[in-house]
Enzyme design. Sequence first.
Site, PDB file in Angstrom:
ATOM      1  N   ARG A 180       5.229 -41.959  40.686  1.00 59.84           N
ATOM      2  CA  ARG A 180       6.588 -41.608  40.234  1.00 59.84           C
ATOM      3  C   ARG A 180       7.637 -42.630  40.654  1.00 59.84           C
ATOM      4  NH1 ARG A 180       6.134 -35.006  40.730  1.00 59.84           N
ATOM      5  NH2 ARG A 180       5.207 -34.789  38.659  1.00 59.84           N
ATOM      6  N   ASP A 194       9.005 -32.626  44.370  1.00 60.41           N
ATOM      7  CA  ASP A 194       8.787 -32.675  42.917  1.00 60.41           C
ATOM      8  C   ASP A 194      10.061 -33.009  42.135  1.00 60.41           C
ATOM      9  OD1 ASP A 194       6.126 -32.097  43.212  1.00 60.41           O
ATOM     10  OD2 ASP A 194       6.407 -29.935  43.019  1.00 60.41           O
ATOM     11  N   SER A 205       4.035 -23.136  41.498  1.00 59.27           N
ATOM     12  CA  SER A 205       3.247 -22.970  42.730  1.00 59.27           C
ATOM     13  C   SER A 205       2.907 -21.500  42.962  1.00 59.27           C
ATOM     14  CB  SER A 205       4.039 -23.490  43.927  1.00 59.27           C
ATOM     15  OG  SER A 205       4.212 -24.874  43.829  1.00 59.27           O
ATOM     16  N   LYS A 265       1.401 -38.667  42.744  1.00 60.97           N
ATOM     17  CA  LYS A 265       1.627 -37.431  41.976  1.00 60.97           C
ATOM     18  C   LYS A 265       0.985 -37.593  40.593  1.00 60.97           C
ATOM     19  CE  LYS A 265       3.740 -35.128  45.117  1.00 60.97           C
ATOM     20  NZ  LYS A 265       3.049 -33.956  45.693  1.00 60.97           N
ATOM     21  N   ARG A 279       7.270 -34.481  34.613  1.00 59.61           N
ATOM     22  CA  ARG A 279       8.589 -34.590  35.258  1.00 59.61           C
ATOM     23  C   ARG A 279       9.277 -35.924  34.942  1.00 59.61           C
ATOM     24  NH1 ARG A 279       8.426 -29.833  37.793  1.00 59.61           N
ATOM     25  NH2 ARG A 279       6.624 -29.332  39.097  1.00 59.61           N
ATOM     26  N   ARG A 299      -6.411 -38.850  40.890  1.00 52.85           N
ATOM     27  CA  ARG A 299      -5.658 -38.477  42.102  1.00 52.85           C
ATOM     28  C   ARG A 299      -6.587 -38.234  43.290  1.00 52.85           C
ATOM     29  NH1 ARG A 299      -1.256 -34.127  40.584  1.00 52.85           N
ATOM     30  NH2 ARG A 299      -0.626 -34.599  42.726  1.00 52.85           N
TER      31      ARG A 299
HETATM   32  C1  S3P Z   1       2.428 -27.955  45.497  1.00 51.78           C
HETATM   33  C2  S3P Z   1       2.591 -28.838  46.531  1.00 51.78           C
HETATM   34  C3  S3P Z   1       3.130 -30.181  46.372  1.00 51.78           C
HETATM   35  C4  S3P Z   1       3.844 -30.335  45.029  1.00 51.78           C
HETATM   36  C5  S3P Z   1       3.049 -29.759  43.897  1.00 51.78           C
HETATM   37  C6  S3P Z   1       2.816 -28.282  44.119  1.00 51.78           C
HETATM   38  C7  S3P Z   1       1.851 -26.631  45.769  1.00 51.78           C
HETATM   39  O1  S3P Z   1       2.071 -31.108  46.394  1.00 51.78           O
HETATM   40  O2  S3P Z   1       4.112 -31.695  44.790  1.00 51.78           O
HETATM   41  O3  S3P Z   1       3.722 -29.925  42.683  1.00 51.78           O
HETATM   42  O4  S3P Z   1       1.928 -25.756  44.884  1.00 51.78           O
HETATM   43  O5  S3P Z   1       1.310 -26.432  46.850  1.00 51.78           O
HETATM   44  P1  S3P Z   1       1.515 -31.729  47.792  1.00 51.78           P
HETATM   45  O6  S3P Z   1       0.885 -30.646  48.543  1.00 51.78           O
HETATM   46  O7  S3P Z   1       0.547 -32.773  47.371  1.00 51.78           O
HETATM   47  O8  S3P Z   1       2.725 -32.298  48.455  1.00 51.78           O
END
Ligand code: S3P
Length: 746
Positions: free
Chosen positions: A660, A629, A331, A656, A701, A431
Site C-alpha cells: 500500500r 487499514d 473483522s 497488505k 482500499r 501474502r
Molecule cells: C484484521 C487485522 C489487520 C487488518 C485486517 C483485518 C483482523 O491485519 O489489517 O484488515 O480482522 O484481524 P493484521 O493482523 O495483519 O494487522
Amino acid sequence: MQREPAPIGKLVVVGLGLIGSSLALAARQRGLAGEVIGVSRRSSTLDLALQQGVIDRVASSLTALAAELQRGDVVVIGVPTLTVPAVLDECAAQLDSAVTITDVASVKGSVVAAACASYGAAPPQLVPGHPIAGSEKSGVNAADGGLFVGHRVILTPHADSGADHLARVQALWQGCGAMVTEMSVADHDEILAATSHLPHFLAFSLVDTLAGLRANREIFRYAAGGFRDFTRIAASDPVMWRDIALANRSAVLQVLDQLTADFARLRGAIDAGDGSYLLDLFTRAQSARQHFGQLLEQGLDSDTMSAKPLTFRLSPGGSAVGTIRVPGDKSISHRSIMLGALAEGMTEVTGFLEGEDSIATLRAFRAMGVQIEGPQQGRVVVHGVGLHGLKAPSAPLDVGNAGTGMRLLAGVLAGQPFDSVLVGDASLSGRPMGRVADPLAEMGAVIATEAGGRPPLRITGGQMLKPLNYTMPMASAQVKSCLLLAGLYCEGETSVVEPAPTRDHTERMLRGFGYPVVSEQLGGGVTRVSLRGGGTLRGGRIDVPADISSAAFFMVAAAITPDSDITLQHIGINPTRIGVLNILRAMGADITLSNEAEVGGEPVADIRVRYAPLRGIAIDEAQVPLAIDEFPVLFVAAACAEGETVLTGAHELRVKESDRIQAMADGLQILGVAATPTADGIRIVGGAIGGGRVASCHDHRIAMAFAIASLRASSEIVIDDCNNVATSFPTFAELALQVGIKLSVE
Ligand code: S3P
C-alpha cells in the site's frame, strides 16, 4: 457507396426452426453473407420465411442446391438432432468438400458419430457448433435476429476440422453478436446434460405429473410464481427434446441418476421429519444460487469464471453531503461466523457484511458441515456445532482475498482431527503466512506452505496441540486471533503478547460467548492476552456495527471537500480501531460523535464530519496499528493538507492486499502529488491534485482511496481493476453517488 464484400458467399440454412430461422435473419440483417437460402421440407415454412424476410431465396432440398455451392459457402444444419444424420448423408453424397458445414444441435457426440458414419471419418469441412440461446418458442414465427447477441456459441471442432472452415464459422457467429468458445465434444455433452437437458426434463416431468393429478384444473388455477418460473421451459418443442434425450443418453443418465439419488434422500428427510437435513440442503442451494446470480449480474465470462474488470471513472467537482450507513464491520463479520460455528447453539448475526471476504468465510464453514442461514439483508443464523463438531471439507477451502479468513482459519484448522487445505486469490497467495504457520508449528501443528511461507496452507489434522506463550514480532490482530483460536484446542493456557494494541474483536466476542479471556497491560502499550483451552462457547446474538474502515473513505471525503457535511451512522468505535479519527483530528478535521452506545460488547456512534482545512503532521507511530487499514485514504487527506505529512513505523502496509505504500505513492505521483515512499512509510506534501489513470493494484482500499481523491482533483481520475471493492464494501459506488461523488462504473 460500395458495400464491404460479404465474408460468406451463400449461407444455406437447412431447417427453419427457431435457431435456424433466427440465424438466417441475423445474417440477412447484418449482411453476413452474399445470399441467405432456406431449405425445408415444408413449403409452408419456406413461404413464411420468405414472406417475413428471414431468407433471400428458398430451396426444397440440399441436393437441389449442391451444384452451385463452393468454397466460401456455408451450410448450417438446423434440423432436430435425430434428423442430422440424414442431412449429413446428403452432404456426403452431394456437397463439394470445400463447402463449410456446421450445425446447431444441442448434442455434439451424436453429430460427430453421424458424420463418421456418413463420411467414413469426420471431414475437415465440418465444424460442429451449438448456440446457447433459444426460448420456449419455436418455428419461423419466432425468428429473432438479435437472439444470439451476447450469448455463447460453443464450437466443438474435431481433430481434422480445417482452420479456414473453423474461422468462417467463428466469423458467422461473431457477426451475429455471439461470444464464441471452443470445447471438446465430451465436455460439451456432459456440461449441457447438467445445465440444460436435465432442467428441461424436470420441467416436462413436473408439469406432466401435475397434469395427471385428478384435481389438475384446480391445481393449475392456483399455480402461481414458483410453478410458472420453474416450468416455463416445459413449453419447449417436444421433438427437439425427445431427440436430445436420446442423442445424449449416457451423459443425461449419469446426471439423472445422481439427481434421483439426491431426490430419494430428500424424500427420506421429509418422511423422517429431518428438518436439519432440509435446512442444510436448502441453505446450501440458496447460497449457490445467489452466488450464481451474482456471477451473472457481474457479466462473468463463464469460461474463466473471472469477473470482467471494472473501472471507476470519476469527474471532479463532486460533493460529500448526507447521512449514510456503511456496511458491517469486516473483522467482526468474519469472527461472527467462526465463533458462531464453534459455539454450542444458535448465533443470530445482524448487520453482517455481505462482502466477498466474509461470504468466503461463511462458505468455508458451510463446507465443514455448519448450517448457516442467510445472509439476507445482513441477517445470518449460524447453527453452531461446538468446538469439536466441524467435519472434513471435501475440497480445499477458498478464502478468496481475505487475510483474516486465512490466518484465523489456520488457527481453527490446526486443532481439527482432519486434514485441510486453505487457498486464496492471487493477491492473498502472495501474502506472508509464516507469521501464523511458525507459531502454530511451535504449538505442534503440522502446516506446509509454499516457498516463503506463502499460501496454499496444507494442514495435517489430528495433532495434539500444546499451549504456547508467544510474543509477536509485529502488532497483528490476525496473528493474535489465530493463536487464541488454536489455544481453544490446547490443554492449558495459551498467551499472546502484542507489542502495541491491535483490534480486540476476538477477545470481546469470545467473552460475549461466555469464554474467559484475560487481557493484562504490561506497560508501554504492551498487552498480554491469554485463555485456557477446553472450554465451551455459547452462541448468542451479534449486532455487527458499521465498519469504521469503510466509513473512513467518507470521513476523508467530507474532511477535504469545502461545504461538505456527512453523518455516518452506527459506526464501530472500538478504541483499537479509531486511529483514523485521532489522525484526522490531529490534522484539524471537524469531527463530532453522537448517539454513543454499546452493542454486543462493541462501542458504536454516529460520526459527523464537516469540512475544515487540514494541516500536515508527523503521524504518531502509536496510532499505526489503530489505523492500519485506513492509510490509503489518509494519504489522500495528506495530499489535501497544508504542508508535509510524514508516516513512519508502518512497514506492515507493504504486506497488505497490495504494497500500500508503493501503490499509493505511484498513484499520487500520477495525480501530481509529491509523495515519496520510504521503507516503513511515506512523506506527502499537500498541494493540487490533477487527474489521470491510476492502478488499484487489485486492492479494494487503494481503489476507493483514489475515488475520494477526485473530490479535490482538477480533472478526471480513472481507476482500473476495481472489482475487489466488493470484498469489503459492495455498496461503495452506490453510497458515493448518494453523497454526490461523481463516480461511474464501467
Ligand atoms: C484484521 C487485522 C489487520 C487488518 C485486517 C483485518 C483482523 O491485519 O489489517 O484488515 O480482522 O484481524 P493484521 O493482523 O495483519 O494487522
